[in-house]
Every structure is written in C-alpha cells, then in structure tokens.
Design a protein around this motif. Structure first.
Motif, mmCIF file in Angstrom:
data_model
loop_
_atom_site.group_PDB
_atom_site.id
_atom_site.type_symbol
_atom_site.label_atom_id
_atom_site.label_comp_id
_atom_site.label_asym_id
_atom_site.label_seq_id
_atom_site.Cartn_x
_atom_site.Cartn_y
_atom_site.Cartn_z
ATOM 1 N N SER A 1 0.800 -1.226 0.000
ATOM 2 C CA SER A 1 0.000 0.000 0.000
ATOM 3 C C SER A 1 0.829 1.269 0.000
ATOM 4 O O SER A 1 0.292 2.366 0.183
ATOM 5 N N LEU A 2 2.152 1.150 -0.179
ATOM 6 C CA LEU A 2 2.941 2.349 -0.419
ATOM 7 C C LEU A 2 2.475 2.980 -1.721
ATOM 8 O O LEU A 2 2.073 2.291 -2.651
ATOM 9 N N HIS A 3 2.546 4.291 -1.780
ATOM 10 C CA HIS A 3 2.025 4.996 -2.956
ATOM 11 C C HIS A 3 3.082 4.982 -4.069
ATOM 12 O O HIS A 3 3.666 6.008 -4.426
ATOM 13 N N ILE A 4 3.322 3.811 -4.591
ATOM 14 C CA ILE A 4 4.311 3.613 -5.653
ATOM 15 C C ILE A 4 3.693 2.737 -6.733
ATOM 16 O O ILE A 4 2.637 2.134 -6.536
ATOM 17 N N GLY A 5 4.374 2.673 -7.873
ATOM 18 C CA GLY A 5 3.862 1.897 -8.990
ATOM 19 C C GLY A 5 4.841 0.849 -9.462
ATOM 20 O O GLY A 5 5.974 0.766 -8.982
ATOM 21 N N LYS A 6 4.401 0.069 -10.420
ATOM 22 C CA LYS A 6 5.229 -1.016 -10.943
ATOM 23 C C LYS A 6 5.665 -0.774 -12.387
ATOM 24 O O LYS A 6 6.412 -1.572 -12.948
ATOM 25 N N ALA A 7 5.239 0.322 -13.001
ATOM 26 C CA ALA A 7 5.602 0.557 -14.405
ATOM 27 C C ALA A 7 7.100 0.798 -14.546
ATOM 28 O O ALA A 7 7.756 0.210 -15.411
ATOM 29 N N GLY A 8 7.663 1.674 -13.719
ATOM 30 C CA GLY A 8 9.100 1.933 -13.767
ATOM 31 C C GLY A 8 9.933 0.692 -13.524
ATOM 32 O O GLY A 8 10.848 0.379 -14.302
ATOM 33 N N PRO A 9 9.659 -0.059 -12.429
ATOM 34 C CA PRO A 9 10.389 -1.306 -12.229
ATOM 35 C C PRO A 9 10.252 -2.298 -13.367
ATOM 36 O O PRO A 9 11.186 -3.053 -13.649
ATOM 37 N N LEU A 10 9.105 -2.312 -14.052
ATOM 38 C CA LEU A 10 8.961 -3.219 -15.190
ATOM 39 C C LEU A 10 9.819 -2.782 -16.371
ATOM 40 O O LEU A 10 10.294 -3.624 -17.140
ATOM 41 N N VAL A 11 10.030 -1.470 -16.528
ATOM 42 C CA VAL A 11 10.971 -1.001 -17.549
ATOM 43 C C VAL A 11 12.372 -1.514 -17.233
ATOM 44 O O VAL A 11 13.081 -2.016 -18.116
ATOM 45 N N HIS A 12 12.776 -1.387 -15.984
ATOM 46 C CA HIS A 12 14.089 -1.888 -15.564
ATOM 47 C C HIS A 12 14.166 -3.402 -15.713
ATOM 48 O O HIS A 12 15.185 -3.955 -16.139
ATOM 49 N N THR A 13 13.070 -4.087 -15.389
ATOM 50 C CA THR A 13 13.039 -5.548 -15.530
ATOM 51 C C THR A 13 13.222 -5.960 -16.990
ATOM 52 O O THR A 13 13.996 -6.868 -17.302
ATOM 53 N N GLY A 14 12.510 -5.303 -17.893
ATOM 54 C CA GLY A 14 12.666 -5.610 -19.313
ATOM 55 C C GLY A 14 14.071 -5.358 -19.806
ATOM 56 O O GLY A 14 14.626 -6.137 -20.595
ATOM 57 N N ALA A 15 14.689 -4.266 -19.334
ATOM 58 C CA ALA A 15 16.068 -3.972 -19.715
ATOM 59 C C ALA A 15 17.030 -5.022 -19.165
ATOM 60 O O ALA A 15 17.993 -5.410 -19.850
ATOM 61 N N CYS A 16 16.791 -5.481 -17.935
ATOM 62 C CA CYS A 16 17.637 -6.538 -17.352
ATOM 63 C C CYS A 16 17.540 -7.824 -18.163
ATOM 64 O O CYS A 16 18.552 -8.472 -18.444
ATOM 65 N N ILE A 17 16.322 -8.202 -18.533
ATOM 66 C CA ILE A 17 16.134 -9.421 -19.330
ATOM 67 C C ILE A 17 16.883 -9.305 -20.646
ATOM 68 O O ILE A 17 17.570 -10.239 -21.076
ATOM 69 N N ALA A 18 16.770 -8.155 -21.296
ATOM 70 C CA ALA A 18 17.438 -7.958 -22.585
ATOM 71 C C ALA A 18 18.946 -7.998 -22.427
ATOM 72 O O ALA A 18 19.649 -8.610 -23.245
ATOM 73 N N ALA B 1 4.370 -4.144 -21.161
ATOM 74 C CA ALA B 1 3.877 -5.133 -20.201
ATOM 75 C C ALA B 1 3.124 -4.481 -19.053
ATOM 76 O O ALA B 1 2.190 -5.071 -18.495
ATOM 77 N N ALA B 2 3.511 -3.258 -18.687
ATOM 78 C CA ALA B 2 2.846 -2.582 -17.578
ATOM 79 C C ALA B 2 1.450 -2.094 -17.947
ATOM 80 O O ALA B 2 0.529 -2.144 -17.136
ATOM 81 N N PHE B 3 1.271 -1.628 -19.188
ATOM 82 C CA PHE B 3 0.007 -1.012 -19.585
ATOM 83 C C PHE B 3 -0.665 -1.695 -20.769
ATOM 84 O O PHE B 3 -1.679 -1.198 -21.263
ATOM 85 N N ARG B 4 -0.090 -2.788 -21.245
ATOM 86 C CA ARG B 4 -0.583 -3.447 -22.464
ATOM 87 C C ARG B 4 -0.748 -2.414 -23.568
ATOM 88 O O ARG B 4 -1.785 -2.328 -24.239
ATOM 89 N N ALA B 5 0.320 -1.656 -23.746
ATOM 90 C CA ALA B 5 0.317 -0.583 -24.738
ATOM 91 C C ALA B 5 1.533 -0.750 -25.635
ATOM 92 O O ALA B 5 2.574 -0.135 -25.401
ATOM 93 N N PRO B 6 1.452 -1.589 -26.669
ATOM 94 C CA PRO B 6 2.633 -1.869 -27.492
ATOM 95 C C PRO B 6 3.179 -0.651 -28.227
ATOM 96 O O PRO B 6 4.384 -0.418 -28.248
ATOM 97 N N VAL B 7 2.290 0.148 -28.819
ATOM 98 C CA VAL B 7 2.764 1.341 -29.523
ATOM 99 C C VAL B 7 3.306 2.359 -28.525
ATOM 100 O O VAL B 7 4.339 2.996 -28.744
#
Length: 843
Positions: A193-210, A251-257
């Motif tokens: 319930s911290l006022h944070i999101g997962k979009a930024g970490p998912l960007v970092h996660t995708g970069a780590c995978i790549a 992956a965070a927003f299902r927004a490919p474009v």
C-alpha cells in the motif's frame, strides 16, 4: 611512450602516470589540470565507480578480416538471432509483467478483504493492527532484500536505463541478482500500500532481461554458445536494452505502440529505423503474450482477485462528445497540471536529498526510513476515510453496493448497511482499481468533493514521500492516480461550465500531471488512448499534454532528468550550452595523455596499464615504420590485456609478421557480460624476459578513430560525440609540426562542472545573467558542495560525485521558486535581450 596531455577516461581511481624515462617526448598543453569530475554515481543506494560504453565500431585489421570472412549463412544467422532475441525479450517481459500484476492483485486483495471483514465485524483496532502489520512486513521484506542483496534494484530503474542508453555503464544495474530482487521487491512493495507503482520497475526488468540475454550466457559456468559472440559488444546490447525498456512499458500497460514511443522519447539517446522495427516487434509479442495469459485468467484460474492487471480501463462512453465551449476548462486543466507537475518534481528533489542523507548513514537507517514510511502510510490510509460521510448506495448502480469481499467503487468500511464510504473506496483498493474507478464514466455523483480533495492531497504527498526508499518503486502509476484525482476535482468545479464527463476529466488530469512531471507527450498520449480504448480523446489529450509540458518547462526539468543528475550520472544532453561555443576543444583537454608506439615494449605497456585507469590509448608511428610521426589509430585497454594474455611477442622492435587470424579470433576481444568481470592487468603474470620483449599493435588498432581539430568549438564536438555515441574523441593539432595527437575528449570533458571549473569566468558572462537572472552560480555551487559533502563519505568530494547539475539548465528552471527571481524577472530578462536595455539591478 607518453605525451603530456590529459587523462583520457572515466575511472575514479585514475592517477596521473609518471612519464617514462625512455622512448618519450613531451608536449605542453593548456590547461594541465586533471579531470576528476563525475567519476562515481549513486547507483541504487550505493556510491559506485562508473565507466563509459564503447558504441563505436572498431575497424582494425583483425575485425575487418573477420567481417570479410563471414559467409552469407553467418550473416543470416546474425540477423535471425537479433529477431529471435527480440522475440524472447517480448515473451519473458510479457510473462514477467503479467505475473507481477497477478501477484500484486492477489496479495493486496487478500489483505484488503481480511481488513474489510474485520471492519464489518466492528473490530476496528484489530483491523488496523492487521492492516498495518501486513503492510509493514511487506515493506520491510522489499527493503531488506534490496538493501542486503541488490541495492541497484532500488527505485524505478528508469534513470539507470536512460543513463545506460546514453553511454554510461553503471555496475550491477542489469545483473541477474538485480533482476530477481527487482521482480520480488516490486511485488512486495506495491502490495504494501505504499504509494508507488510497478511501471518503472517493469521497464528496468525488461532492460535486465534484454541485457542478460545479450550477454550470451556465462563463461564461468560454461553456459554459452559460439553463436552469441555476435552480441559481445556494447552496440548490439544497447539495441536489445532499448527493446527491453519498450517491452517493460508495454507489459505494464498493455500498450505496445506506447512502449515503442516511450523507449524513443523518454530513455533512448540514439534511434534508427531498423531498431524501430525490432522494438515494435518486441512490444507486439508482449501484447500477444498478455492477451493469451489474460484469457487464461478469465476462466478463473488466477486466484480470487487475479484479472491480469490494470490493462484496460474502458473509461468513457462510445459516443463521447465535446464542443468548442469545453476547451477553456481543458486549457485550465493543462495549465494547473503543468504547475502541479513542476512543483511535484521540485518537492521530490528535496525529499530525495533528505533521504540520501539518511541512507548514507548505513543499512539500518535505510530500513528505519522504510519502516517509518510504511507506518505513516498505513495510518493515513486507515484513518482518513473516517473523515468522510457515508453516502447511500445509488439505486441504479451497475455493481453490488456496498462491495464486500472484492474490489469496487462502493466500500462499506464503517458505514451502515445500504451505504458506502467513497473515500475508503479510493484508499482501500489497489492503485489499478482506484484508477479504474476514477476513470469510469457515468459516476459523477459517486464521489464527494471533500473526499476527492482529501485523496488528492494525500496521494500527491504520499507519492513524493514513498519514492526514494531502498526498495523497487515507480512514479508512473502514482502520477496517473494523482492526476486522475485532480482531474475529477476540476471536473466537479467546472461542472456548470462543461458538459464533459468527470471520468473524461480524470483521464485528462492524468495526462496533464504526466506532462507536467515527466514531460513526455507523444508516448503518454498513445498510452492513454491504448489504456482507455477511446480514440475520440485524442485531440483533448494532445492539447492538455502540450499545455502542461509548456507551462512546466518554465519552472523545472522533467523528473527523469532530475533523477539522472541527482544520482550523478554524466549524462550528455541533446543541446550544447551557450558557453560551449566560446570554447574550443583545446580549452578543456587536461591531464597526462599516454601514447604507445605501433610496436611497443611489453614492459612499457604493463607499466602504463598498472599506473593509469585509461581505457583508450592513441597509437603513433615513427620512423622506420613511417616517414614522419603520424597518428596510426586508437587501441583499447581491454584489447591490450588480451594481447598480453596471449603473449604473442617478438624479440626486437619489428613488425610481427604472423597471421593474426590464426592466433586470434574476434571473439577473443568481445566484451564480457558486465563491468567488473573483465580481466584486470593485475591478474597477468609476465616474466622479466617477456617484459623486455615487444608487441606489434598495428593489427589490433582502430585505424579510423573519430578525430577533431583542436580549434573546433566545444559545442560542435559535443554534438558529434553524442550523436555518434563515442567514448573517445581524439584531438589533433592544427599544425603538422607538432605531435600528431594532443589530447582525448571523453564525456566528462563535456560536463559543465568540469568546464566551469577550468574556466570560472564563464559564470560571469552576460548570457548567463540572462538565463539565471540574479541567481549567484558561485553561491549555488558552494551550497551544493556543502550539501553533498554531508551526504557522501568523506573521501568522496563533490566534483568527483558529479552532483553539481549540468548545463545551468536546471538552475534556470528552479530559480523561479526562489525569492525575487520569479517568472516576471525571466520576462524582463528576455525583453532586455531583445531591446538591449539594462535593468536596474544589473551591475
């Protein structure tokens, strides 16, 4: 051989090497200070040494021969592997994003249901204890694994990705350990319930995978393949990381474009058409994977609360209509959003400076800070809904009212049967569900103005305070949520002046705050359209984004640039500062420059490598190998270590004569998986006899390095350096009677703190008074010096940390918050520049 010039690369342990007694000559340059700027940066919660990346193609005899020998099959294999890696990145990023969303929904959903059941039983004290304790445990778990296992996983990770794609190599940011902690820590932190999101970490996660895929396995564990040698260079890994960053947003927003455009607009420094196609293919794979996994969840196999994440909001009706009379409220929304977004960045900067002071004291303080924020957040979320009055359930509600045991707009909380607490509906939901509720059409009467105001104030400041703890956390979703609340509030206030739905105002509010804080327009516009599945919003979203960004640009810089500079990354901006046009490249090259002969003594090479931290060395030919002293090229430290390790030496100072393709292969010079795994000169064992032998550097020297004449303007050199993606830029003399090379430029030579340190008179120029008003740069610099001296350890000074913000651009934008340096002074300064009339306060 050594030429006195300047040190030529970016290690913080680089020392001024003594000139060799033999085979050397000296050329005096001006000035002769050492460049010690921006050698370390705050990576996660730790201060780490950093280096630059080698995006330049090395054109030496060995690599040319390797490319000429490649058959069509090998070239086809290389192309297929690129697309195959993009496919794997899309699959893994999409799967990781889906599982992260799913885990957060189930963990947070179970916590809210248990708390709500206790509230229904009127066991309020126990409900608060369970709620606060679960939040505390989740927060401390996320902070604990981050602090003790991967400090690089703290924060959103977007500043690190942005710096990497600009050419900055920070240690550990894309390691497997960072990836694991990032995913697990994000689930725990967002569920707390911290006022944070997962979009930024998912960007970092995708970069780590790549990045991990691009490393081609591990030599240490014998998990590699010869096919992967094609990607053992920074250039191809950069492309993969770019695709991974776009896949993370998709992956965070299902927004490919939107993911492709985000990678292009927000994080990437270089772009080309072929990369655009691969990035689009990667995000398309993400969208397909998410759709397939969401279909699985629709069959009820994803737990009690699992529906696949925020994915789609369906906010407004299909026949959304707006007229010219609706534009004034939208314009007001954009203006206020720009002001709120710039203020958000300003306050976030202050909070992060304070957190850095606390985190610098040690791991215990990092955990205490996280614990304090968790307790305060739990108190706010649980106690503030008691301030709201209960509302009777609407008779025509599309869902059950009150909503018990699930997410929804109608939380009963402490209300009587048949009533709901609208403020609890906002607080006691995941961020995704709250955004969905605020975006919903036809809900103008669901929320009270007092509740919206309370939630807006709480979410605005909780978003600022929650970011910066030692745990994975993002800013994107909190800004969307706060903006949606602000948009709803404007819709309520403008109800008599506009016919727009409050849900539509919430969408526009998110756009305005995103534009005001992050200053990304095109990608945010497309993402919101993909989120809401309503193309009719396009003109209004475009208008509000342009207005909010324009207004916010007057005050502060975007939040990601702020974070990059706050961490101390030597980031190269897209523009050159005006003072750079007054300087030539010869005005900034400093320190001793180490140069090798084409056929160099092994002992001299070892001595230079051990006494310096340079990563690039000019190679000069002299008679009898050339008619006169000429610049042959540039050789890298890593390549020299490979040559010394192979021990292909000759006994006299003559050309080797052996076929390099039989002794070496291109894979021998490929870059290892991550910085720190490369072999060090200290690991080599050479006998005294070998130290007296010679090595021919010609076949391994890049014979076409980028060079500039010493009279070129620094601004022009910066554009070349950044656009090409260089690590070294050789400076050659104007006169042929001098040494063939007079210095090397690296990214640190373009840092404003370095330039203004060498030429402090530039801070008193008229152009700077125009840009800064009456702001005292010297006083500001001293203030930042004192600030960071208390933040960083004693042995790290301010200049070495790169903490002084570059280009004075930030000073220009933040001085508006201070004293009489206001927006009116900026307008007066602009008028002065046009009419050339002095102001009263100008000395």
């Amino acid at each position: 051989m050594a030429i006195k010039g300047r040190r030529d690369d970016d290690n913080n342990n680089d020392m001024e090497a003594p000139l060799l007694a033999s085979d050397s000559f000296v050329v005096d340059l001006r000035p002769t200070y050492s460049n010690t700027t921006s050698q370390v940066a705050l990576v996660g919660a730790e201060v780490c040494p950093i280096e630059s990346l080698d995006y330049e193609l090395v054109e030496n005899d060995l690599f040319k021969q390797d490319w000429r020998s490649r058959s069509r099959a090998r070239i086809f294999q290389y192309v297929v592997l690129k697309w195959a890696f993009c496919f794997l990145i899309g699959v893994l990023a999409g799967g990781t994003g889906f599982l992260t969303n799913l885990a957060i929904e189930n963990v947070a959903g179970a916590k809210f249901v248990v708390t709500s059941n206790m509230m229904l039983a009127k066991r309020y004290e126990l409900a608060f204890a369970v709620f606060a304790a679960s939040n505390f445990v989740l927060t401390m778990f996320a902070a604990g694994i981050t602090v003790f296992f991967a400090p690089e996983a703290a924060g959103s990770g977007i500043p690190e990705v942005k710096a990497y794609l600009n050419g900055v190599d920070a240690p550990g940011i894309f390691s497997l350990r960072t990836l694991v902690v990032k995913v697990i820590g994000t689930i725990a932190a967002v569920s707390s319930s911290l006022h944070i999101g997962k979009a930024g970490p998912l960007v970092h996660t995708g970069a780590c995978i790549a990045s991990i895929l691009g490393q081609g396995g591990s030599r240490r564990h014998r998990l590699t393949c010869k096919w992967f040698r094609y990607f053992k260079n920074d250039r191809d890994r950069r492309d993969l990381v770019t695709c991974g960053a776009g896949a993370g947003i998709a992956a965070a927003f299902r927004a490919p474009v939107g993911g492709v455009l985000f990678a292009l607009e927000a994080v990437s420094s270089w772009w080309r058409i072929s990369l655009l196609w691969r990035a689009f293919f990667t995000t398309a794979v993400v969208a397909v994977v998410l759709r397939a996994l969401i279909d699985v969840c629709k069959s009820g196999k994803c737990g009690l609360f699992g529906k696949g994440g925020l994915i789609m909001f369906d906010v407004t009706s299909e026949n959304t209509a707006y007229h010219f009379g609706d534009l004034p409220p939208v314009i007001i929304l954009g203006v206020i959003g720009g002001i709120l977004g710039s203020l958000y960045n300003f306050l976030l900067d202050k909070a992060l400076r304070l957190y850095t002071r606390i985190n610098e004291k040690g791991k215990v303080y990092k955990l205490l800070l996280a614990a304090t924020l968790s307790i305060c957040t739990s108190c706010c979320i649980f106690c503030l809904p008691w301030l709201a009055t209960c509302k009777p359930c609407p008779a025509d509600a599309a869902e059950a009212c009150p909503s018990i045991g699930r997410s929804g707009n109608f939380k009963k909380y402490q209300c009587l049967p048949g009533h709901y607490n609208d403020l609890a509906s906002l607080f006691f939901n995941t961020n995704d569900d709250t955004i969905r509720n605020l975006y919903s059409a036809g809900t103008d009467d669901v929320f009270q103005p007092s509740s919206i105001i309370t939630f807006f104030i709480a979410s605005y400041f909780l978003g600022i305070l929650s970011y910066g703890i030692a745990a994975p956390s993002g800013l994107f979703v909190p800004v969307i949520l706060t903006g949606a609340t602000y948009g709803r509030l404007i819709g309520m206030l403008m109800g008599s002046y506009s016919n727009l739905d409050h849900g539509l105002f919430a969408v526009l509010g998110s756009a305005s705050l995103l534009g005001g804080s992050m200053r990304i327009t095109v990608s945010v516009c497309i993402m919101l359209l993909e989120l809401t599945d309503n193309l009719l919003l396009l003109p209004l979203v475009m208008l509000v984004l342009l207005i909010s960004k324009t207004v916010a640009d007057v005050f502060t810089e975007n939040v990601y640039d702020l974070l990059v500079k706050l961490k101390g990354f030597p980031y190269l901006e897209t523009h050159a500062e005006p003072y750079m046009r007054q300087l030539t490249v010869a005005d900034v090259v400093t320190g001793p420059l180490q140069v090798f002969y084409g056929v160099e003594k092994v002992g001299n090479i070892v001595h230079v490598l051990r006494t310096t931290g340079h990563n690039g060395f000019p190679v000069v030919d002299e008679p009898p190998f050339s008619d006169s002293s000429v610049l042959y090229g540039l050789i890298l430290r890593a390549h020299l270590i490979v040559l010394l390790k192979k021990k292909e030496f000759v006994h006299s100072r003559t050309l080797s004569g052996f076929d390099t393709s039989k002794q070496f292969c291109a894979d021998d010079f490929g870059k290892r998986g991550s910085m720190g795994n490369n072999e060090s000169i200290e690991d080599l064992k050479l006998s005294e006899e070998e130290m007296e032998m010679y090595v021919d550097l010609h076949p391994f020297t890049n014979t076409s390095p980028y060079t500039v004449v010493e009279t070129m303007s620094l601004a022009k050199a910066l554009i070349l350096f950044r656009e090409v993606g260089l690590r070294h830029l050789l400076v050659i003399p104007k006169s042929t009677s001098r040494a063939p090379v007079v210095g090397i430029l690296t990214r640190h030579d373009f840092m404003p703190e370095h330039i203004l340190g060498l030429h402090p008179f530039l801070s008193k120029k008229r152009w700077q008074r125009l840009r800064l008003g009456n702001f005292d740069f010297t006083k500001s610099t001293l203030s930042r010096t004192n600030t960071l001296s208390s933040i960083l350890p004693r042995d790290l000074n301010l200049v070495a940390s790169g903490y002084i913000l570059s280009g004075l651009e930030r000073t220009q934008r933040t001085f508006l918050f201070k004293g009489r340096s206001s927006i009116f002074f900026l307008i007066a300064s602009l008028c002065r520049n046009i009419w050339n009339t002095p102001l009263k306060n100008e000395k």
